[in-house]
Design an enzyme around this catalytic site. Sequence first.
Site, short mmCIF file in Angstrom:
data_model
loop_
_atom_site.label_atom_id
_atom_site.label_comp_id
_atom_site.label_asym_id
_atom_site.label_seq_id
_atom_site.Cartn_x
_atom_site.Cartn_y
_atom_site.Cartn_z
N GLY A 75 5.06 3.21 0.17
CA GLY A 75 6.52 3.16 0.06
C GLY A 75 7.03 2.27 -1.06
O GLY A 75 6.55 2.30 -2.19
N LYS A 131 15.71 -9.61 10.08
CA LYS A 131 16.07 -9.55 8.66
C LYS A 131 17.15 -10.58 8.32
O LYS A 131 17.15 -11.17 7.24
CB LYS A 131 16.57 -8.15 8.29
CG LYS A 131 15.49 -7.07 8.36
CD LYS A 131 14.59 -7.10 7.15
CE LYS A 131 13.76 -5.82 7.03
NZ LYS A 131 12.85 -5.86 5.87
N GLY A 169 0.80 -1.23 0.00
CA GLY A 169 0.00 0.00 0.00
C GLY A 169 0.82 1.27 0.00
O GLY A 169 0.35 2.33 -0.43
N TYR A 229 21.98 -4.13 6.55
CA TYR A 229 22.49 -4.51 7.87
C TYR A 229 22.00 -5.90 8.32
O TYR A 229 22.30 -6.34 9.43
CB TYR A 229 22.22 -3.42 8.92
CG TYR A 229 20.77 -3.09 9.20
CD1 TYR A 229 19.95 -3.97 9.89
CD2 TYR A 229 20.24 -1.88 8.79
CE1 TYR A 229 18.63 -3.67 10.15
CE2 TYR A 229 18.92 -1.56 9.03
CZ TYR A 229 18.12 -2.46 9.72
OH TYR A 229 16.80 -2.14 9.97
#
Length: 356
Positions: free
Chosen positions: A91, A235, A89, A220
């Site tokens: 970015g 991540k 939705g 990172y």
Amino acid sequence: MCVSSAPVFSLFLFDPLKTHQTLSKMAAGLFWRKVEFVGAGKSSVLRSWFHGSAGLQSGSQSGFFPPVEGAMLPKGSFDNKVAFITGGGTGLGRAMTTTLSQLGAQCVIASRKLDVLQQTAEEISSQTGNKVHAVQCDVKDPQAVSQCVDQMESLTGLPDVIINNAAGNFVCPSEGLSPNAWRAITDIVLNGTAFVTLELGKRLIQKQKGASFLAITTIYAESGSGFVVPSASAKAGVDALYKSLAAEWGRYGHRFNIIQPGPIKTKGAFSRLDPTGVFEKEMIGRIPVGRLGRPAEIANLAAYISSDFATWMSGAVIRFDGGEYVWMAGEFNHLCCVTPEQWKTMEAMIRSTKGS
Ligand SMILES: *[C@@H]1O[C@H](CO)[C@@H](O)[C@H](O)[C@H]1NC(C)=O
């Protein structure tokens, strides 16, 4: 205590006034080096003035690296394909959806906020002429993920392209992290990616349908980073998940790849991350290309990776950061602050130590 979640980079959860003061203080402590190109072309002489050791260059080299924002792939590259994009939705997710839709894909975007999704879906669809569906989905809830996939199956069938882009993050000293803060981020980023990937993977395997899976992580994920520890940990987990499945599920016709973006400027994001513009300047100072990334640039890369032009690509981890990671990593990179005059002096000193 830091407890919250927000889309990646739209995440400065400190009191705005305090944030401003902090950043102003930081600004006062930062030393900027100006770099000027004298002349042009091959013989251009780089003259630099520096007043400290922070930063690389002022960014004037970005003229060499203009962003190209139109869709790169031929029109129709995603005709008859369905793409599922989490966090679609806003970015980066929105940018990737726009590009895929332009290239012919029927897109399904998912996130918690249905009103935002619906508006984005309508806007993109009216721009590209291709249908974009909005499906509410809280990725951290396995049951919600399953229902979302049910809904997608009846709308479009199972997807050919899956982009795991939904994320949450905030900055916080790690000694202030509560278990809930840890949970909030790891739930969205690691559990969420795992639930979406496993749910779709299982159904695709059952239907004997191939697919391209792409995860958007971060530079990172590799190095780790202080002050975003839950995000860095989650991540890194996503990277491991995708590399593992690239090895295991090739036999089912599934590819898995990872993009690790550096700082990419999105609308809502930087206004909260960086109200004074100080962080942005600092970031640009450590990006060899001299500028931030643009959403359309990652959208083109994501489209390529997800397309049939990239069927040979699986298990790839692509750093997409204008060189920021290697610049921060290299022990001697601050030597680009040294002026030609200073180099001469240093060379003389080095020569004089020979044989001693
Ligand atoms: C997801 O991750 C959290 C840890 O952050 C864990 O507590 C939770 O049980 C996990 N699984 C599910 C199904 O939510």
